[in-house]
Scaffold this motif. Sequence first.
Motif, PDB file in Angstrom:
ATOM      1  N   GLY A  91      -2.970  -1.211  -2.910  1.00  0.00           N
ATOM      2  CA  GLY A  91      -3.932  -0.193  -2.511  1.00  0.00           C
ATOM      3  C   GLY A  91      -3.235   1.107  -2.188  1.00  0.00           C
ATOM      4  O   GLY A  91      -2.001   1.206  -2.197  1.00  0.00           O
ATOM      5  N   LEU A 136      -3.119   0.955  -9.634  1.00  0.00           N
ATOM      6  CA  LEU A 136      -4.197   0.381  -8.827  1.00  0.00           C
ATOM      7  C   LEU A 136      -5.128  -0.477  -9.680  1.00  0.00           C
ATOM      8  O   LEU A 136      -5.540  -1.570  -9.272  1.00  0.00           O
ATOM      9  CB  LEU A 136      -4.983   1.501  -8.143  1.00  0.00           C
ATOM     10  CG  LEU A 136      -4.242   2.219  -7.007  1.00  0.00           C
ATOM     11  CD1 LEU A 136      -4.928   3.537  -6.664  1.00  0.00           C
ATOM     12  CD2 LEU A 136      -4.161   1.331  -5.769  1.00  0.00           C
ATOM     13  N   ARG A 137      -5.444   0.014 -10.858  1.00  0.00           N
ATOM     14  CA  ARG A 137      -6.345  -0.746 -11.740  1.00  0.00           C
ATOM     15  C   ARG A 137      -5.681  -2.011 -12.274  1.00  0.00           C
ATOM     16  O   ARG A 137      -6.338  -3.037 -12.469  1.00  0.00           O
ATOM     17  CB  ARG A 137      -6.812   0.144 -12.889  1.00  0.00           C
ATOM     18  CG  ARG A 137      -7.771   1.231 -12.463  1.00  0.00           C
ATOM     19  CD  ARG A 137      -8.411   1.941 -13.645  1.00  0.00           C
ATOM     20  NE  ARG A 137      -9.418   2.879 -13.168  1.00  0.00           N
ATOM     21  CZ  ARG A 137      -9.153   4.140 -12.841  1.00  0.00           C
ATOM     22  NH1 ARG A 137      -7.920   4.596 -12.966  1.00  0.00           N
ATOM     23  NH2 ARG A 137     -10.107   4.933 -12.411  1.00  0.00           N
ATOM     24  N   ASP A 186     -12.561   6.501  -8.706  1.00  0.00           N
ATOM     25  CA  ASP A 186     -13.095   5.160  -8.937  1.00  0.00           C
ATOM     26  C   ASP A 186     -11.993   4.113  -9.052  1.00  0.00           C
ATOM     27  O   ASP A 186     -12.229   3.005  -9.533  1.00  0.00           O
ATOM     28  CB  ASP A 186     -13.992   5.135 -10.179  1.00  0.00           C
ATOM     29  CG  ASP A 186     -13.265   5.582 -11.441  1.00  0.00           C
ATOM     30  OD1 ASP A 186     -12.065   5.890 -11.367  1.00  0.00           O
ATOM     31  OD2 ASP A 186     -13.919   5.620 -12.503  1.00  0.00           O
ATOM     32  N   ALA A 187     -10.784   4.464  -8.595  1.00  0.00           N
ATOM     33  CA  ALA A 187      -9.706   3.472  -8.576  1.00  0.00           C
ATOM     34  C   ALA A 187      -9.969   2.476  -7.445  1.00  0.00           C
ATOM     35  O   ALA A 187     -10.457   2.852  -6.375  1.00  0.00           O
ATOM     36  CB  ALA A 187      -8.360   4.153  -8.370  1.00  0.00           C
ATOM     37  N   PRO A 188      -9.663   1.197  -7.654  1.00  0.00           N
ATOM     38  CA  PRO A 188      -9.956   0.187  -6.630  1.00  0.00           C
ATOM     39  C   PRO A 188      -8.996   0.263  -5.451  1.00  0.00           C
ATOM     40  O   PRO A 188      -7.890   0.824  -5.553  1.00  0.00           O
ATOM     41  CB  PRO A 188      -9.764  -1.122  -7.400  1.00  0.00           C
ATOM     42  CG  PRO A 188      -8.764  -0.794  -8.463  1.00  0.00           C
ATOM     43  CD  PRO A 188      -9.057   0.612  -8.868  1.00  0.00           C
ATOM     44  N   ASN A 189      -9.431  -0.293  -4.325  1.00  0.00           N
ATOM     45  CA  ASN A 189      -8.584  -0.479  -3.146  1.00  0.00           C
ATOM     46  C   ASN A 189      -7.963   0.830  -2.660  1.00  0.00           C
ATOM     47  O   ASN A 189      -6.768   0.918  -2.396  1.00  0.00           O
ATOM     48  CB  ASN A 189      -7.472  -1.505  -3.444  1.00  0.00           C
ATOM     49  CG  ASN A 189      -8.027  -2.818  -3.906  1.00  0.00           C
ATOM     50  OD1 ASN A 189      -9.037  -3.298  -3.395  1.00  0.00           O
ATOM     51  ND2 ASN A 189      -7.395  -3.416  -4.905  1.00  0.00           N
ATOM     52  N   THR A 190      -8.814   1.848  -2.551  1.00  0.00           N
ATOM     53  CA  THR A 190      -8.329   3.144  -2.082  1.00  0.00           C
ATOM     54  C   THR A 190      -9.133   3.614  -0.882  1.00  0.00           C
ATOM     55  O   THR A 190     -10.312   3.312  -0.740  1.00  0.00           O
ATOM     56  CB  THR A 190      -8.435   4.207  -3.189  1.00  0.00           C
ATOM     57  OG1 THR A 190      -9.785   4.239  -3.667  1.00  0.00           O
ATOM     58  CG2 THR A 190      -7.482   3.917  -4.328  1.00  0.00           C
ATOM     59  N   TRP A 238       0.845  -1.199   0.000  1.00  0.00           N
ATOM     60  CA  TRP A 238       0.000   0.000   0.000  1.00  0.00           C
ATOM     61  C   TRP A 238       0.873   1.239   0.000  1.00  0.00           C
ATOM     62  O   TRP A 238       1.909   1.304   0.671  1.00  0.00           O
ATOM     63  CB  TRP A 238      -0.884   0.036   1.241  1.00  0.00           C
ATOM     64  CG  TRP A 238      -1.710  -1.191   1.453  1.00  0.00           C
ATOM     65  CD1 TRP A 238      -2.379  -1.913   0.509  1.00  0.00           C
ATOM     66  CD2 TRP A 238      -1.953  -1.839   2.708  1.00  0.00           C
ATOM     67  NE1 TRP A 238      -3.024  -2.976   1.076  1.00  0.00           N
ATOM     68  CE2 TRP A 238      -2.788  -2.957   2.435  1.00  0.00           C
ATOM     69  CE3 TRP A 238      -1.570  -1.592   4.018  1.00  0.00           C
ATOM     70  CZ2 TRP A 238      -3.227  -3.820   3.431  1.00  0.00           C
ATOM     71  CZ3 TRP A 238      -2.006  -2.446   5.004  1.00  0.00           C
ATOM     72  CH2 TRP A 238      -2.831  -3.550   4.717  1.00  0.00           C
ATOM     73  N   GLY A 290      -3.400  -3.684 -10.678  1.00  0.00           N
ATOM     74  CA  GLY A 290      -2.994  -4.560  -9.583  1.00  0.00           C
ATOM     75  C   GLY A 290      -1.498  -4.569  -9.351  1.00  0.00           C
ATOM     76  O   GLY A 290      -0.972  -5.472  -8.690  1.00  0.00           O
TER      77      GLY A 290
END
Length: 324
Positions: free
Chosen positions: A264, A257-258, A283-287, A238, A260
Amino acid sequence: MSLPLSTERTRIAVLDDYNDAAARLDVWSGLPAGCAVDFLPEHLSDQDALAERLAPYQAVIAMRERTPFPAELLARLPELRLLVTTGQANASIDVAAARARGVTVCGTRMSRYAAAELTWALILELARGAGAQDASLRSGGWQAGVGTGLDGRTLGVIGLGRLGSRVASIGAAFGMEVLAWTRHMTPERAAEAGATPVASREELLERSDVVSLHLRLNAETRGIIGAAELARMKPTAWLVNTSRGPLVDEAALASALRAGTIGGAGLDVYDIEPLPAGSPLLDAPNTVLTPHIGYVTADCFELAYGDAAEDVTAWLAGRPVREL
């Protein structure tokens, strides 16, 4: 030489007073007679609109670096004589240009470790997802996902000043291995924070499970984390940034992030603030995203705005304090 404010009528603007936090404080009651304070909750990013809005004011109190004051804006504020920033430094104010126009620039104190505490709020949210668990419970669910323990993990701190050292020492208390890197690292400085110095930023990125940034923004540090640096991080790691947004290439981070590439990110600061509606980070994941609240605590505001009122009073008396 700076020109004094008139004690007969001094108009003061307090900028970016989100949530009326400054307006609710009692610190303004001690200002000299003749001072009129206006609290401006809306953020004006357009320089023309800002110049028009601030034209009548002799004193302006800015909140950190939310509102830049470059030379061209200062030239459009002929009434301005005093510019106060919360904090002891502000890279968004052209102090030399202000002085050349007879404008005194003063600072204030702020809480010493509030941003370090928020750093850990972001890390813990990434690790345990308390917000998501709370939402699940309230919506009729139960356990929403599996968290990550921190004991035995590796924390990498980039920048080991006052805040970085505090973050490092807390990481050690969690049982984490703490690595530290800065351009001017010494073993003694690292040891004081319970950290192990590493020879390079690259080594820190490759070994860390959590990377936390604690650097001042300047020509050397701008974009210090870009696509190449993100690619060196573990796919489960992270990135946490509570310092300054431009330390990180936001487009590269959103892409990582998108894809992987990293696990995060916890962010409190951004290139443009407030964060625009179209930002790819939204809208980025794991944030975990917070709206630059590292210093937003009641005790910090009481201290900073109390000093700001004192700055105005001292300037009116011809004895300015905390000049930048």
